[in-house]
Design an enzyme around this catalytic site. Structure first.
Site, PDB file in Angstrom:
ATOM      1  N   SER A 152     -28.292 -10.426 -14.685  1.00 21.10           N
ATOM      2  CA  SER A 152     -26.988  -9.875 -14.333  1.00 21.10           C
ATOM      3  C   SER A 152     -26.321 -10.783 -13.313  1.00 21.10           C
ATOM      4  O   SER A 152     -27.000 -11.498 -12.561  1.00 21.10           O
ATOM      5  CB  SER A 152     -27.156  -8.477 -13.730  1.00 21.10           C
ATOM      6  OG  SER A 152     -25.946  -8.015 -13.157  1.00 21.10           O
ATOM      7  N   TYR A 165     -31.422  -2.908  -7.427  1.00 18.95           N
ATOM      8  CA  TYR A 165     -31.020  -3.409  -8.743  1.00 18.95           C
ATOM      9  C   TYR A 165     -30.816  -4.919  -8.708  1.00 18.95           C
ATOM     10  O   TYR A 165     -31.352  -5.650  -9.549  1.00 18.95           O
ATOM     11  CB  TYR A 165     -29.732  -2.721  -9.198  1.00 18.95           C
ATOM     12  CG  TYR A 165     -29.200  -3.263 -10.503  1.00 18.95           C
ATOM     13  CD1 TYR A 165     -29.811  -2.942 -11.708  1.00 18.95           C
ATOM     14  CD2 TYR A 165     -28.092  -4.106 -10.532  1.00 18.95           C
ATOM     15  CE1 TYR A 165     -29.330  -3.439 -12.909  1.00 18.95           C
ATOM     16  CE2 TYR A 165     -27.607  -4.615 -11.720  1.00 18.95           C
ATOM     17  CZ  TYR A 165     -28.224  -4.276 -12.913  1.00 18.95           C
ATOM     18  OH  TYR A 165     -27.746  -4.792 -14.101  1.00 18.95           O
TER      19      TYR A 165
END
Length: 258
Positions: A152, A165
């Site tokens: 990501s 995350y």
């Protein structure tokens, strides 16, 4: 649909896609099949997998729906055995399953921390465990072999409340670089795809109001990425000549600047 490939450049390839029940995983499974690959779909939601496999079959592709929790090593081993029985050796692995749970560190949302680490990190590692021998064997036989991991943009951006995350995604980006030191020598290509804002169900898991607002505003204000955009990128990574390794690709909406 952001298609740039045509024909069947992935004919004779056997692909495994994790997180294939929705979003990027589902779109990628369908795209790989359309380009000629036999595709095994792994995720927990059996009904969604079966529906995707049925669509692939109706379009003339080959698909195997394998309900699998990638945090369960034994389940992955069983899935690998089923894929081998149906399609043979795997030469394309898209380790895509993941979850995004955002909260201030002071909330001590330990269960959410564990869930992200278990799925985003351990799930990828267990997927590698299940299929890396296949990839090495395929490469040794002179075939293309690809391990593609969904990271990501959060791996490199500093975003408030995204610490766990983002940490898991930073791990995956660095893991990809490190794996190339071993697998690259064996002619296995290793790639990380780092998307920015994608219009998938992933933000639906976010319970923090500030993070939810950030994502909702992006979707409302700019032309964000779609799952098909990521699927075409993954397919392109696998379709280039086997001596070419697109090792790390950041994909952002043109207007996304955070």
């Amino acid at each position: 649909m952001s298609a740039v490939l045509d024909g069947k450049p992935l004919a004779d390839r056997v692909a495994v896609v994790t997180g294939a029940s929705s979003g990027i995983g589902q779109a990628t499974a369908e795209r790989l099949a359309a380009l000629g690959a036999d595709v095994a779909l792994l995720a927990r939601r059996a009904d969604r997998l079966e529906a995707t496999a049925e669509r692939i079959t109706q379009r003339g592709g080959k698909a195997l729906a394998m309900p699998t929790d990638v945090t369960d090593r034994d389940a992955l081993a069983r899935a690998a055995a089923a894929v081998h029985e149906r399609f043979g050796k795997v030469d394309l692995v898209f380790a895509n399953a993941g979850v995004q749970l955002i909260s201030p560190i002071g909330d001590l949302a330990v269960d959410d921390w564990d869930r992200q680490i278990d799925l985003n990190v351990k799930g990828v590692m267990y997927t590698i465990e299940a299929f890396v021998r296949d990839l090495e064997s395929a490469a040794a036989e002179g075939k293309p072999a690809d391990l593609i991991i969904t990271s990501s943009i959060a791996a490199t951006r500093v975003l408030e409340k995204f610490q766990v995350y983002s940490g898991t995604k930073a791990y995956l980006s660095q893991l990809t670089r490190l794996l190339r030191t071993e697998l690259g020598r064996k002619k296995v290509r290793v790639s990380a795809v780092e998307p920015g804002m994608v219009d998938t169900e992933l933000p639906d898991h976010v319970t923090d109001a500030d993070a939810s607002r950030l994502m909702a505003d992006l979707i409302k204000e700019i032309d964000v990425l779609q799952s098909d955009d990521i699927a075409e990128t993954v397919a392109f990574i696998a379709a280039v000549p086997k001596h070419v390794n697109l090792s790390e690709i950041t994909i952002l909406p043109t207007e996304q600047i955070i």
